[in-house]
Every structure is written in C-alpha cells, then in structure tokens.
Write a protein that holds these residues in place. Structure first.
Motif, PDB file in Angstrom:
ATOM      1  N   ALA A 190       1.230  -1.217   0.419  1.00 44.25           N
ATOM      2  CA  ALA A 190      -0.096  -0.123  -0.201  1.00 44.25           C
ATOM      3  C   ALA A 190       0.728   1.159  -0.098  1.00 44.25           C
ATOM      4  N   ASN A 191       2.540   0.891   0.180  1.00 46.31           N
ATOM      5  CA  ASN A 191       2.910   2.262   0.349  1.00 46.31           C
ATOM      6  C   ASN A 191       2.785   2.599  -1.189  1.00 46.31           C
ATOM      7  N   ARG A 192       3.033   4.005  -0.671  1.00 48.22           N
ATOM      8  CA  ARG A 192       2.963   5.104  -2.261  1.00 48.22           C
ATOM      9  C   ARG A 192       4.271   4.663  -3.034  1.00 48.22           C
ATOM     10  N   LEU A 193       3.701   4.607  -4.436  1.00 50.01           N
ATOM     11  CA  LEU A 193       5.046   4.835  -5.236  1.00 50.01           C
ATOM     12  C   LEU A 193       5.226   5.928  -5.872  1.00 50.01           C
ATOM     13  N   VAL A 194       7.082   6.319  -6.133  1.00 48.32           N
ATOM     14  CA  VAL A 194       7.044   8.337  -6.547  1.00 48.32           C
ATOM     15  C   VAL A 194       8.137   7.375  -7.035  1.00 48.32           C
ATOM     16  N   VAL A 195       7.918   7.666  -8.723  1.00 47.82           N
ATOM     17  CA  VAL A 195       8.651   7.437  -9.676  1.00 47.82           C
ATOM     18  C   VAL A 195       9.435   8.798 -10.209  1.00 47.82           C
ATOM     19  N   VAL A 196      11.071   8.111 -10.266  1.00 45.69           N
ATOM     20  CA  VAL A 196      11.605   9.252 -10.736  1.00 45.69           C
ATOM     21  C   VAL A 196      12.470   9.067 -11.853  1.00 45.69           C
ATOM     22  N   GLY A 197      12.431   9.495 -13.002  1.00 48.46           N
ATOM     23  CA  GLY A 197      12.885   8.858 -14.425  1.00 48.46           C
ATOM     24  C   GLY A 197      14.757   8.695 -14.840  1.00 48.46           C
ATOM     25  N   ASP A 198      15.539   9.707 -13.910  1.00 47.30           N
ATOM     26  CA  ASP A 198      17.169   9.861 -14.123  1.00 47.30           C
ATOM     27  C   ASP A 198      17.672   9.848 -12.710  1.00 47.30           C
ATOM     28  N   GLY A 199      18.909   9.822 -12.615  1.00 51.96           N
ATOM     29  CA  GLY A 199      19.913   9.697 -11.677  1.00 51.96           C
ATOM     30  C   GLY A 199      19.359  11.478 -11.004  1.00 51.96           C
ATOM     31  N   VAL A 200      19.539  12.015 -11.846  1.00 50.39           N
ATOM     32  CA  VAL A 200      19.463  13.790 -11.184  1.00 50.39           C
ATOM     33  C   VAL A 200      18.510  13.433 -10.922  1.00 50.39           C
ATOM     34  N   GLU A 201      17.340  13.495 -11.080  1.00 47.26           N
ATOM     35  CA  GLU A 201      16.340  13.141 -10.548  1.00 47.26           C
ATOM     36  C   GLU A 201      15.739  12.884  -9.024  1.00 47.26           C
ATOM     37  N   ALA A 202      16.422  11.772  -8.947  1.00 48.70           N
ATOM     38  CA  ALA A 202      16.259  10.787  -7.497  1.00 48.70           C
ATOM     39  C   ALA A 202      16.965  11.450  -6.628  1.00 48.70           C
ATOM     40  N   LEU A 203      18.366  11.867  -7.070  1.00 49.12           N
ATOM     41  CA  LEU A 203      18.778  13.399  -5.357  1.00 49.12           C
ATOM     42  C   LEU A 203      18.204  14.265  -5.859  1.00 49.12           C
ATOM     43  N   ASP A 204      18.115  15.294  -6.598  1.00 50.12           N
ATOM     44  CA  ASP A 204      16.787  15.629  -6.290  1.00 50.12           C
ATOM     45  C   ASP A 204      15.433  15.798  -5.451  1.00 50.12           C
ATOM     46  N   TYR A 205      14.745  14.524  -5.960  1.00 49.15           N
ATOM     47  CA  TYR A 205      13.517  14.350  -4.588  1.00 49.15           C
ATOM     48  C   TYR A 205      14.374  14.348  -3.598  1.00 49.15           C
ATOM     49  N   LEU A 206      15.458  13.499  -3.203  1.00 41.85           N
ATOM     50  CA  LEU A 206      16.260  13.063  -2.069  1.00 41.85           C
ATOM     51  C   LEU A 206      16.715  14.457  -1.044  1.00 41.85           C
ATOM     52  N   PHE A 207      17.220  15.355  -1.974  1.00 39.69           N
ATOM     53  CA  PHE A 207      17.768  16.132  -0.479  1.00 39.69           C
ATOM     54  C   PHE A 207      16.790  17.887  -1.495  1.00 39.69           C
ATOM     55  N   ALA A 208      15.947  17.389  -1.710  1.00 36.29           N
ATOM     56  CA  ALA A 208      14.619  18.330  -1.448  1.00 36.29           C
ATOM     57  C   ALA A 208      15.467  19.826  -2.262  1.00 36.29           C
TER      58      ALA A 208
END
Length: 144
Positions: A28-46
């Motif tokens: 049931a956890n919400r799945l957040v999808v990012v499509g590249d490595g830069v966006e992954a770090l942008d997401y994690l580091f806000a």
C-alpha cells in the motif's frame, strides 16, 4: 500513514510492471517514480523541481536501477551514502544486470541488496512481495 517508496527507473515499461507488481503484492505504500539519477537526488535532497518537498521526509526505501540517464545508479548510490542524512537509507538495486562487476560495485558503494529483475511477471511479483515484506514490514530502519 504509509511511507513512500522511491523508484528510480527510466524505462516506462519497467515502471508499469513495478506498479502492477506492487498492486498484485498488495503493497500500500505510495510509489514515487523518478526517471533519472539527477531527479532521484533532487527528490531525496529536496532541490530543483522538488525543492518544495519536506527534506526530512525520506522514503522508506529506494529501488534503484543502475543504467540511468544523466547520472547512473552507481553515482546516485555514492551520493546517497556520502550524505549524513541519507547514509542509512535502505537502497535496493533492482536491475536487469547480473554482471559480477555491477553486483560487486554496488555492494562496494553500500547498497543494501542487489536484485536482478526477473523476466517472468509472476516471479517479478514474488520478488516485489519479498522486498516489500522484508524492507517495509520486517526491517527495523536506523533512527535519524
């Protein structure tokens, strides 16, 4: 409230397959999808387009593909482990590769688990259920 899962995957077919597998596994956890490595770090580091996100609200787990555009999975993993705030964040490599170099390099960089994506959907669902059961139910995460 269920914590979210960050899926770092550039292949839309694999994203959809993962969504279906999570539904089938009743995760049931919400799945957040990012499509590249830069966006992954942008997401994690806000930062970047995710600058308005709560920087302290980390996902429960990161499912990380290795072969990504802009910044590959190894570089993403290295950046996650280099930051004090995300150092203990559970990261599972979920990739089509089973190359010994990829496995060894991922563990050397601090990945928690390395899973080769099964080609068969039923096996993929089984693998996702195991990931969900262990990392989202059984595992006791490090406290911030």
């Amino acid at each position: 409230m269920h914590k979210e899962i960050l899926l770092v995957e550039d292949n839309p077919d694999d994203v959809e397959l993962t969504r279906l597998a999570f539904d089938e596994a009743k995760i049931a956890n919400r799945l957040v999808v990012v499509g590249d490595g830069v966006e992954a770090l942008d997401y994690l580091f806000a930062r970047g387009r995710h600058a308005d996100r709560d920087r302290d609200a980390l996902p429960s787990i990161v499912l990380l593909d290795l072969n990504l555009p802009k910044l590959d999975g190894r570089e993403v993993l290295q950046a996650i482990r280099a930051d004090e705030r995300t150092r203990t964040l559970p990261v599972v490599v979920l990739t089509t590769s089973a190359e010994p170099f990829d496995v060894d390099a991922s563990y050397a960089l601090g990945v928690n688990s390395f899973i080769q994506k099964p080609v068969d959907f039923e096996q993929f669902v089984w693998a996702v259920k195991q990931v969900g059961l262990y990392w989202l139910v059984l595992n006791q995460p490090a406290r911030p």
